[in-house]
Motif scaffolding. Structure first.
Motif, short mmCIF file in Angstrom:
data_model
loop_
_atom_site.label_atom_id
_atom_site.label_comp_id
_atom_site.label_asym_id
_atom_site.label_seq_id
_atom_site.Cartn_x
_atom_site.Cartn_y
_atom_site.Cartn_z
N ASP A 115 5.92 -1.38 5.13
CA ASP A 115 5.39 -2.15 4.01
C ASP A 115 6.12 -3.49 3.95
OD1 ASP A 115 3.39 -1.95 2.16
OD2 ASP A 115 4.64 -1.07 0.59
N ARG B 155 0.86 -1.19 0.00
CA ARG B 155 0.00 0.00 0.00
C ARG B 155 0.90 1.24 0.00
NH1 ARG B 155 -4.04 0.55 4.63
NH2 ARG B 155 -2.24 -0.17 5.87
N ASN B 156 0.63 2.11 -0.93
CA ASN B 156 1.42 3.34 -0.98
C ASN B 156 0.91 4.34 0.06
OD1 ASN B 156 -0.87 4.59 -2.10
ND2 ASN B 156 -0.21 4.11 -4.19
N TRP B 157 1.59 5.49 0.14
CA TRP B 157 1.21 6.46 1.18
C TRP B 157 -0.13 7.12 0.89
CZ3 TRP B 157 2.63 6.44 5.83
CH2 TRP B 157 3.91 6.03 6.21
N GLN B 158 -0.50 7.23 -0.34
CA GLN B 158 -1.82 7.77 -0.65
C GLN B 158 -2.91 6.83 -0.14
OE1 GLN B 158 -2.40 8.60 -4.78
NE2 GLN B 158 -4.40 9.57 -4.47
N GLN B 159 -2.70 5.53 -0.30
CA GLN B 159 -3.67 4.56 0.21
C GLN B 159 -3.66 4.50 1.73
OE1 GLN B 159 -2.08 1.18 -1.93
NE2 GLN B 159 -3.63 1.33 -3.57
N ARG B 160 -2.55 4.88 2.34
CA ARG B 160 -2.44 4.89 3.80
C ARG B 160 -2.95 6.19 4.41
NH1 ARG B 160 1.03 0.88 5.77
NH2 ARG B 160 2.03 -0.34 4.11
#
Length: 251
Positions: free
Chosen positions: A208, A153-158
């Motif tokens: 991650d 999961r990237n930071w946008q998804q987090r």
């Protein structure tokens, strides 16, 4: 009849005798009034002359020679005044330049000391005991992904990166694709079950899982680098390009 004529003559004489002195007295009184008016008029005419005489006399203009001398003095004093102003401005400018240079030098010295200190901490390669090596290996293996495409999961998804942000001048010096390093031998901790290591004075935590396609000992033998992109920090393995692990940085 004769008697009447005598009587009329006597009465007329009496009237003329009374009228002549009265007329003379009236003429004399008129002359006195005219004389008084002439004296009063003369007195009134004298007052403006007296008042005119009391007006202050205008001051005489200074001689041309004295005016030229005063102008020459002013012309000589003006360059001196301008020189004094220029000297004062130059002195203030030099003081400001010196102060700014001193402040810049102080900041540069602080940055140099900080850089040398961080380099010493970041390049401190430790010799781990067998027990420490097992702990480190176990921490990394627990975060190995079996399906990285679904686990990553990237930071946008987090919800966005909220950790520490490295200053720009520090980032250019030690981070990015051109600044690779190896994790093996760096100070290492396990916090909350996640591996954490120290690089250039910064603690880097992997949040991650790492792809299963990477080698089992990639953290000891592969060169990695940290990059800031998409509003967050990621760690890349040069041996396996294109897959970035979301990381958090603290200081």
């Amino acid at each position: 009849m004769k008697m009447i004529a005598i009587t009329s003559t006597a009465i007329l004489s009496l009237i003329l005798g009374v009228a002549v002195p009265a007329y003379a007295q009236h003429e004399e009184h008129g002359d006195k009034q005219d004389h008084g008016k002439q004296q009063q008029g003369g007195h009134e005419r004298g007052q403006p002359e007296q008042q005119h005489a009391q007006k202050p006399q205008p001051q005489h203009a200074q001689p041309q020679g004295q005016q030229r001398q005063q102008q020459t003095q002013r012309d000589q004093q003006q360059p001196q005044h301008n020189q004094q102003q220029h000297a004062q401005q130059q002195q203030r400018q030099e003081q400001n330049d010196h102060q700014q240079h001193a402040q810049q030098q102080q900041r540069q010295d602080q940055n140099d000391r900080y850089t040398r200190s961080a380099q010493g901490r970041g390049n401190d390669r430790r010799q781990y005991s067998p027990q420490q090596q097992r702990v480190q290996r176990s921490a990394w293996q627990q975060h190995r992904s079996q399906n990285w495409q679904s686990d990553h999961r990237n930071w946008q998804q987090r919800g966005g990166y909220r950790g520490y942000r490295v200053p720009e001048y520090r980032y250019r010096g030690y981070f990015g694709p051109s600044h690779g390093f190896r994790i093996g031998g760096l100070p290492f901790l396990v916090v909350g079950g996640y591996p954490r290591f120290q690089y250039q004075g910064y603690w880097i935590s992997a949040v991650d899982p790492w792809p299963s396609g990477w080698g089992d000992d990639w953290y000891d033998n592969d060169d990695v680098y940290v990059s800031y992109e998409d509003n967050g920090y990621y760690m890349y393995n040069r041996s396996y390009p294109g897959q970035g692990i979301a990381i958090n940085i603290t200081f």
